[in-house]
Design a protein around this motif. Structure first.
Motif, PDB file in Angstrom:
ATOM      1  N   LYS A  99       0.850  -1.190   0.000  1.00 29.21           N
ATOM      2  CA  LYS A  99       0.000   0.000   0.000  1.00 29.21           C
ATOM      3  C   LYS A  99       0.887   1.242   0.000  1.00 29.21           C
ATOM      4  O   LYS A  99       1.894   1.277   0.715  1.00 29.21           O
ATOM      5  CB  LYS A  99      -0.882  -0.016   1.255  1.00 29.21           C
ATOM      6  CG  LYS A  99      -2.018   0.974   1.286  1.00 29.21           C
ATOM      7  CD  LYS A  99      -2.826   0.719   2.568  1.00 29.21           C
ATOM      8  CE  LYS A  99      -3.982   1.674   2.700  1.00 29.21           C
ATOM      9  NZ  LYS A  99      -4.717   1.455   3.971  1.00 29.21           N
ATOM     10  N   PRO A 100       0.550   2.268  -0.786  1.00 29.71           N
ATOM     11  CA  PRO A 100       1.295   3.527  -0.655  1.00 29.71           C
ATOM     12  C   PRO A 100       0.959   4.192   0.670  1.00 29.71           C
ATOM     13  O   PRO A 100      -0.174   4.101   1.162  1.00 29.71           O
ATOM     14  CB  PRO A 100       0.799   4.356  -1.848  1.00 29.71           C
ATOM     15  CG  PRO A 100      -0.534   3.786  -2.191  1.00 29.71           C
ATOM     16  CD  PRO A 100      -0.470   2.334  -1.835  1.00 29.71           C
ATOM     17  N   GLY A 101       1.959   4.845   1.239  1.00 33.61           N
ATOM     18  CA  GLY A 101       1.760   5.503   2.520  1.00 33.61           C
ATOM     19  C   GLY A 101       1.885   7.005   2.417  1.00 33.61           C
ATOM     20  O   GLY A 101       2.047   7.562   1.319  1.00 33.61           O
ATOM     21  N   PRO A 102       1.842   7.707   3.533  1.00 30.53           N
ATOM     22  CA  PRO A 102       1.953   9.170   3.527  1.00 30.53           C
ATOM     23  C   PRO A 102       3.384   9.614   3.257  1.00 30.53           C
ATOM     24  O   PRO A 102       4.337   8.849   3.413  1.00 30.53           O
ATOM     25  CB  PRO A 102       1.505   9.550   4.935  1.00 30.53           C
ATOM     26  CG  PRO A 102       1.858   8.348   5.773  1.00 30.53           C
ATOM     27  CD  PRO A 102       1.642   7.166   4.881  1.00 30.53           C
ATOM     28  N   VAL A 134       9.002  -0.347   5.169  1.00 27.42           N
ATOM     29  CA  VAL A 134       8.573   1.003   4.820  1.00 27.42           C
ATOM     30  C   VAL A 134       9.717   1.630   4.029  1.00 27.42           C
ATOM     31  O   VAL A 134      10.831   1.769   4.536  1.00 27.42           O
ATOM     32  CB  VAL A 134       8.253   1.850   6.062  1.00 27.42           C
ATOM     33  CG1 VAL A 134       7.868   3.278   5.638  1.00 27.42           C
ATOM     34  CG2 VAL A 134       7.132   1.214   6.876  1.00 27.42           C
ATOM     35  N   ARG A 135       9.439   1.956   2.753  1.00 24.68           N
ATOM     36  CA  ARG A 135      10.469   2.537   1.900  1.00 24.68           C
ATOM     37  C   ARG A 135      10.206   4.023   1.717  1.00 24.68           C
ATOM     38  O   ARG A 135       9.086   4.448   1.461  1.00 24.68           O
ATOM     39  CB  ARG A 135      10.502   1.846   0.532  1.00 24.68           C
ATOM     40  CG  ARG A 135      11.594   2.391  -0.400  1.00 24.68           C
ATOM     41  CD  ARG A 135      11.780   1.542  -1.642  1.00 24.68           C
ATOM     42  NE  ARG A 135      10.572   1.388  -2.418  1.00 24.68           N
ATOM     43  CZ  ARG A 135      10.090   2.330  -3.228  1.00 24.68           C
ATOM     44  NH1 ARG A 135      10.685   3.503  -3.322  1.00 24.68           N
ATOM     45  NH2 ARG A 135       8.992   2.109  -3.920  1.00 24.68           N
ATOM     46  N   TYR A 136      11.276   4.810   1.837  1.00 22.36           N
ATOM     47  CA  TYR A 136      11.196   6.266   1.731  1.00 22.36           C
ATOM     48  C   TYR A 136      11.655   6.719   0.345  1.00 22.36           C
ATOM     49  O   TYR A 136      12.378   5.991  -0.350  1.00 22.36           O
ATOM     50  CB  TYR A 136      12.059   6.913   2.822  1.00 22.36           C
ATOM     51  CG  TYR A 136      11.539   6.638   4.212  1.00 22.36           C
ATOM     52  CD1 TYR A 136      10.612   7.478   4.808  1.00 22.36           C
ATOM     53  CD2 TYR A 136      11.951   5.499   4.910  1.00 22.36           C
ATOM     54  CE1 TYR A 136      10.105   7.213   6.076  1.00 22.36           C
ATOM     55  CE2 TYR A 136      11.457   5.223   6.178  1.00 22.36           C
ATOM     56  CZ  TYR A 136      10.532   6.086   6.746  1.00 22.36           C
ATOM     57  OH  TYR A 136      10.028   5.797   7.998  1.00 22.36           O
ATOM     58  N   PRO A 137      11.248   7.919  -0.079  1.00 23.44           N
ATOM     59  CA  PRO A 137      11.626   8.372  -1.425  1.00 23.44           C
ATOM     60  C   PRO A 137      13.124   8.526  -1.626  1.00 23.44           C
ATOM     61  O   PRO A 137      13.604   8.507  -2.761  1.00 23.44           O
ATOM     62  CB  PRO A 137      10.895   9.720  -1.560  1.00 23.44           C
ATOM     63  CG  PRO A 137      10.545  10.125  -0.174  1.00 23.44           C
ATOM     64  CD  PRO A 137      10.341   8.872   0.586  1.00 23.44           C
ATOM     65  N   THR A 138      13.881   8.630  -0.558  1.00 26.47           N
ATOM     66  CA  THR A 138      15.339   8.715  -0.668  1.00 26.47           C
ATOM     67  C   THR A 138      15.966   7.385  -1.038  1.00 26.47           C
ATOM     68  O   THR A 138      17.142   7.319  -1.384  1.00 26.47           O
ATOM     69  CB  THR A 138      15.941   9.181   0.658  1.00 26.47           C
ATOM     70  OG1 THR A 138      15.592   8.221   1.674  1.00 26.47           O
ATOM     71  CG2 THR A 138      15.419  10.550   1.050  1.00 26.47           C
ATOM     72  N   GLY A 139      15.184   6.308  -0.920  1.00 26.19           N
ATOM     73  CA  GLY A 139      15.717   4.960  -1.123  1.00 26.19           C
ATOM     74  C   GLY A 139      15.974   4.242   0.179  1.00 26.19           C
ATOM     75  O   GLY A 139      16.164   3.019   0.198  1.00 26.19           O
ATOM     76  N   ALA A 140      16.001   4.976   1.285  1.00 25.88           N
ATOM     77  CA  ALA A 140      16.179   4.345   2.591  1.00 25.88           C
ATOM     78  C   ALA A 140      14.945   3.512   2.931  1.00 25.88           C
ATOM     79  O   ALA A 140      13.834   3.797   2.461  1.00 25.88           O
ATOM     80  CB  ALA A 140      16.405   5.412   3.654  1.00 25.88           C
ATOM     81  N   ALA A 141      15.137   2.487   3.744  1.00 27.08           N
ATOM     82  CA  ALA A 141      14.029   1.605   4.106  1.00 27.08           C
ATOM     83  C   ALA A 141      14.157   1.169   5.555  1.00 27.08           C
ATOM     84  O   ALA A 141      15.271   0.959   6.064  1.00 27.08           O
ATOM     85  CB  ALA A 141      14.000   0.387   3.193  1.00 27.08           C
TER      86      ALA A 141
END
Length: 284
Positions: free
Chosen positions: A211-214, A228-235
């Motif tokens: 699911k996409p998150g905020p 949980v993956r962040y737009p920076t590539g970090a997870a």
């Protein structure tokens, strides 16, 4: 399938959409985002021995009335009915998934997606690709880098099939190739039977939810692993250890209305048959 039985108001209430109903690009983008953020990608019925049904009454009972999600065929058939009820012109298509593979890999056409014909041109709408489903409509034109609420995306031409790519960190990664020919619903029924019953399909043995998150995050679940993956590539990754954690994640983080017995049965199947290592490349 009869579109006449579609309950537009129930669908809009389910996805929490209260905006314009005019069939414009702005409305389309808002509907893609609302549907994707509300109705999770999941294939857990297959683990429970229930091959998904694609007739519209069944889709509405499951995903609207029943508070469940679905995988690509279920999601995009329901979304197609919603768009048609608002006056959009839709062509049903299929795609060849190449996530984690060579861009020209000889892949079967097992993914459903939608082409929406607009005055501005043809757009792709896809609420059913799990961890990388576009969260807005995308102009079906090669070489145009397009912003979405999550990743930047683009299409490149590969032998007459437009390949969807997403920019993850600083690299463009392949998702699927779009076959530019209309498909019949009977073809989706064949695909659904294959993906829902084939012994080598990942859905029969693995807990797969996304699911996409905020804030441009994406949350995925593959068996015990929640990412949980962040737009920076970090997870951020965590591993679930007991039934209580599975119930919390599935119900509260993914919004799935499931009984204790259903969740325990899925965990039992996963423990006996699921992949033990890293997630399947489609679902990382």
């Amino acid at each position: 399938m009869s579109e006449g039985r579609f309950d537009q108001q129930a669908w809009l209430a389910r996805i929490g959409y209260r905006g314009s109903l005019q069939p414009t690009i702005a409305t389309l983008n808002a509907l893609v985002s609302a549907h994707a953020h509300t109705i999770a990608y999941e294939s857990l019925d297959i683990m429970l021995g229930r091959t998904p049904r694609l007739d519209l009454p069944s889709l509405q009972r499951k995903m609207i009335e029943g508070g469940r999600g679905g995988y690509c065929l279920e999601q995009n058939m329901l979304f197609r009915a919603g768009l048609r009820s608002l006056g959009y012109t839709i062509t049903s298509l299929q795609g060849r998934v190449v996530r984690g593979m060579a861009i020209d890999a000889p892949r079967p056409a097992i993914h459903m997606l939608l082409k929406v014909d607009m005055p501005e041109g043809p757009y792709l709408a896809d609420v059913g690709f799990g961890n990388l489903a576009p969260t807005s409509a995308l102009l079906l034109r090669p070489g145009v880098e397009q912003d979405t609420p999550h990743e930047q995306m683009r299409f490149i031409d590969v032998g007459g099939e437009l390949t969807l790519q997403a920019k993850l960190s600083d690299a463009w990664e392949h998702i699927y190739r779009v076959i530019p020919y209309a498909r019949y619903d009977s073809e989706y029924e064949i695909t659904n039977w294959y993906t829902g019953t084939h012994p080598d399909a990942p859905y029969r043995s693995n807990i797969i939810v996304a699911k996409p998150g905020p804030n441009r995050t994406r949350i995925t679940m593959f068996n015990r692993r929640v990412t949980v993956r962040y737009p920076t590539g970090a997870a951020e990754r965590r591993h679930l250890t007991d039934d209580a954690q599975f119930r919390t994640v599935l119900r509260e983080e993914f919004g799935l209305r499931m009984t204790d017995a259903e969740i325990r049965n899925c965990v039992d199947v996963m423990e006996r048959k699921g992949e033990k290592g890293a997630p399947h490349p489609f679902f990382t």
